[in-house]
Design an enzyme around this catalytic site. Structure first.
Site, PDB file in Angstrom:
ATOM      1  CE  LYS A 207     -58.238  37.420-108.329  1.00  0.00           C
ATOM      2  NZ  LYS A 207     -57.568  36.491-107.422  1.00  0.00           N
ATOM      3  CD  GLU A 213     -48.625  49.946-110.884  1.00  0.00           C
ATOM      4  OE1 GLU A 213     -49.815  49.745-110.539  1.00  0.00           O
ATOM      5  OE2 GLU A 213     -47.654  49.688-110.149  1.00  0.00           O
ATOM      6  N   GLY A 268     -53.774  36.003-109.065  1.00  0.00           N
ATOM      7  CA  GLY A 268     -53.173  36.771-110.166  1.00  0.00           C
ATOM      8  C   GLY A 268     -51.965  36.074-110.769  1.00  0.00           C
ATOM      9  NE  ARG A 269     -48.488  34.543-105.634  1.00  0.00           N
ATOM     10  CZ  ARG A 269     -49.276  35.268-104.867  1.00  0.00           C
ATOM     11  NH1 ARG A 269     -49.755  36.424-105.301  1.00  0.00           N
ATOM     12  NH2 ARG A 269     -49.603  34.858-103.657  1.00  0.00           N
ATOM     13  CD  GLU A 354     -47.598  39.169-105.898  1.00  0.00           C
ATOM     14  OE1 GLU A 354     -48.383  38.497-106.583  1.00  0.00           O
ATOM     15  OE2 GLU A 354     -47.384  40.371-106.115  1.00  0.00           O
ATOM     16  CG  HIS A 385     -19.737  35.335-121.040  1.00  0.00           C
ATOM     17  ND1 HIS A 385     -18.429  34.986-121.318  1.00  0.00           N
ATOM     18  CD2 HIS A 385     -20.515  34.389-121.622  1.00  0.00           C
ATOM     19  CE1 HIS A 385     -18.429  33.894-122.074  1.00  0.00           C
ATOM     20  NE2 HIS A 385     -19.680  33.504-122.262  1.00  0.00           N
ATOM     21  CE  LYS A 513     -50.911  46.927-105.261  1.00  0.00           C
ATOM     22  NZ  LYS A 513     -51.953  45.917-105.453  1.00  0.00           N
TER      23      LYS A 513
HETATM   24  O1  F6P Z   1     -49.853  44.229-106.394  1.00  0.00           O
HETATM   25  C1  F6P Z   1     -49.638  42.877-106.618  1.00  0.00           C
HETATM   26  C2  F6P Z   1     -50.694  42.321-107.506  1.00  0.00           C
HETATM   27  O2  F6P Z   1     -51.904  42.283-106.857  1.00  0.00           O
HETATM   28  C3  F6P Z   1     -50.334  40.950-108.044  1.00  0.00           C
HETATM   29  O3  F6P Z   1     -50.626  39.935-107.164  1.00  0.00           O
HETATM   30  C4  F6P Z   1     -51.085  40.912-109.314  1.00  0.00           C
HETATM   31  O4  F6P Z   1     -50.634  39.909-110.180  1.00  0.00           O
HETATM   32  C5  F6P Z   1     -50.831  42.301-109.830  1.00  0.00           C
HETATM   33  O5  F6P Z   1     -50.841  43.114-108.678  1.00  0.00           O
HETATM   34  C6  F6P Z   1     -51.835  42.818-110.819  1.00  0.00           C
HETATM   35  O6  F6P Z   1     -53.111  42.802-110.282  1.00  0.00           O
HETATM   36  P1  F6P Z   1     -54.381  42.961-111.192  1.00  0.00           P
HETATM   37  O7  F6P Z   1     -54.405  41.807-112.143  1.00  0.00           O
HETATM   38  O8  F6P Z   1     -55.547  42.963-110.261  1.00  0.00           O
HETATM   39  O9  F6P Z   1     -54.249  44.261-111.933  1.00  0.00           O
END
Ligand code: F6P
Length: 545
Positions: A207, A213, A268-269, A354, A385, A513
């Site tokens: 987003k 990452e 995002g979620r 979240e 199990h 972060k």
């Molecule tokens: O760090 C949390 C977050 O912002 C989430 O809310 C989001 O889904 C995820 O990181 C990834 O964010 P992006 O889509 O901006 O890379």
């Protein structure tokens, strides 16, 4: 409104005390209608919530609470495009992403109907995914795309991955979808080891397009591609991006035509319905993706129109509040009795925790009651199990959501029957339990001595009376899954309203972060700042080589 200790809250606390000796199994005997009374049908799903510590009065008190807290008005405000995500000054309109053309309801932000934007992006997705799937879009050596690698994390990973896994039977035979999220190079490395640069398409999904990452994995994937025969000019055939940050995508070097957009009113979620679902559409086709949207839309309409007491997401949300805030439970277990839904618990962890893992209310005041419980789970029957011992005989009460599909598909139908038998048996066992008298009788019938029976009985008693919901899908289809996900989205919304938190921000992810950036700089330079605590400094010293 700030204090949850409203009249309805107080009445529920009082009512909970009256249920101290309530036994669900007795309630079924007393009320022949209990199962149907506490079952709802909506958007093709069935929710049986009769195995809960509730009487009809409980549900009316919970409904009064939900009404008093403003679930209806806040739902309407959300759907009207008001900026209910106040800390980010954003509207919350993921429902608009699944609103079909010609629907009576329109979604608008600042008075502007967003449907044309949504339809434009869906058309772009259709055009692109069809070209890839029918082999018209080819890699740099002229070969068809056989592998899609989705690089993203959190909402840009969990939803698409969960849906692709669930829809495995519908995936184009020549296509494999892979997901890389972790910054641990092992994740990317293990996926790259399985794909060929000539036939691989990378979808970089973020987003913000600033997530450490994702950007790191995307850069490494591009370097891998360039080191294996691809040229800079070929990147356009193998890298596409999904983001709201088109500027950053361009700077990364992805061609403008290869960018799929969405908007700040999609959290995002809550984004798998947007172009973030591109990998889903590449895997199962745009018609399947449309079915997913249709299922979610059906649940949206139910949520928007059903009275609170018969509103499936509201009921699920209210039951969560009932246990969390009146019975003191602290976790909630998700049990999909469907291997294809094995990523659903992970997906719901982000969606719920979240969204509602907050400790201040919308006005910034400290909450005086607990908010979101810990969400966890594993598919059935595996969990039986592993941790079901604790669910049945542990000291804590943990409500469970059992999720199953009535039709398991054309193959291995005897497996599906056994799967359902286990699912139904577990909710029954949690509720019914096994008394000491029954244990004793069973042990006596096996010929055990009275002394041995005395010693063993306490270990074999199940107190029962442990609550669960059962959610039935007709089958694990895109439509049913769409409805299921939307059910949980609106459940989360309902709970957020009752707890008066902002379910749509996530400031709690920021500190880690910030510190990771600082620590990474110091690990690179070897200069460890004395501003870190002793433990962190010592850990960093060990990591520097
Ligand atoms: O760090 C949390 C977050 O912002 C989430 O809310 C989001 O889904 C995820 O990181 C990834 O964010 P992006 O889509 O901006 O890379």
């Amino acid at each position: 409104m700030n204090s949850p200790l409203s009249p309805a809250w107080v009445a529920l606390a009082e009512h909970q005390k009256q249920l101290a000796t309530f036994r669900m199994s007795d309630a079924f005997v007393e009320d022949a209608e209990r199962a149907s009374r506490f079952t709802l049908d909506a958007a093709g799903l069935v929710l049986d919530y009769s195995k809960h510590l509730i009487r009809p009065q409980t549900m009316s008190l919970l409904t009064t609470l939900a009404a008093e807290r403003g679930v209806t008005t806040k739902r309407d405000a959300m759907m009207a495009g008001e900026r209910i995500n106040t800390t980010e000054n954003r509207a919350v309109l993921h429902m608009a992403l699944r609103n079909p053309i010609g629907a009576a309801r329109t979604y608008a932000v600042d008075g502007v109907n967003v449907a044309p934007l949504v339809q434009h992006e869906l058309a772009h997705m259709r055009e692109f995914t069809e070209r890839v799937r029918n082999g018209e879009w080819r890699g740099y050596t002229g070969r068809e795309i056989t592998d899609v690698v989705n690089i993203g994390i959190g909402g840009s990973d969990l939803g698409p991955q969960m849906v692709c896994e669930a829809m495995r039977r519908l995936v184009l035979p020549r296509m494999t979808a892979h997901f890389v999220s972790n910054v641990d190079g092992a994740h990317l490395e293990s996926v790259l080891a399985r794909v060929n640069p000539e036939t691989t398409l990378f979808t970089i999904s973020s987003k913000t397009f600033t997530t450490q990452e994702t950007i790191m994995n995307a850069k490494s994937a591009r370097a891998w591609f360039l080191a294996r025969g691809g040229t800079e000019a070929d990147v356009a055939k193998h890298f596409v991006a999904v983001s709201t940050n088109t500027k950053a995508v361009r700077e990364f070097g992805i061609a403008a035509d290869n960018v799929f957009g969405f908007w700040d009113w999609v959290g995002g979620r809550y984004s798998l319905w947007s172009a973030v679902g591109l990998t889903i559409a590449l895997a199962i086709g745009m018609d399947g993706f449309d079915e997913l949207l249709a299922g979610a839309h059906a649940m949206d309409e139910h949520f928007a129109t059903a009275p609170l007491e018969f509103n499936m997401p509201v009921v699920l949300g209210m039951l969560g509040v009932w246990y969390n805030n009146f019975w003191g439970t602290t976790s909630h277990c998700i049990k999909p009795y469907a291997q294809d839904l094995h990523r659903l618990p992970a997906y719901l962890q982000q969606l719920e925790m979240e969204s509602n893992g907050k400790s201040v209310d919308l006005q910034g005041n400290a909450l005086t009651v607990p908010s979101c419980p810990v969400i966890w789970g594993e598919p059935g029957t595996n969990g039986q199990h592993a941790f079901f011992q604790l669910l049945h005989q542990g000291t804590s009460m943990i409500p469970v959501d059992f999720i199953a599909a009535l039709d398991g598909g054309p193959t291995m139908q005897d497996h599906h029957r056994v799967l359902l038998a286990n699912c139904f048996a577990q909710s029954e066992a949690l509720m019914v339990g096994k008394s000491a008298a029954v244990v004793r009788a069973e042990l006596a019938a096996s010929g055990m001595s009275p002394e041995a029976i005395d010693a063993l009985t306490p270990h074999k008693v199940f107190h029962g009376n442990r609550p669960s919901s059962t959610i039935l899908l007709p089958e694990v289809s895109p439509r049913a899954l769409g409805a299921l996900i939307a059910l949980y989205e609106h459940k989360v919304f309902t709970q957020g309203v009752i707890w008066n938190v902002n379910s749509f921000d996530q400031w709690g992810v920021e500190l880690g972060k910030q510190l990771a950036k600082k620590i990474d700089g110091e690990l690179q330079s070897g200069n460890i700042s004395s501003t870190h605590d002793g433990s962190t400094q010592a850990l960093m010293r060990r990591a520097i080589r």
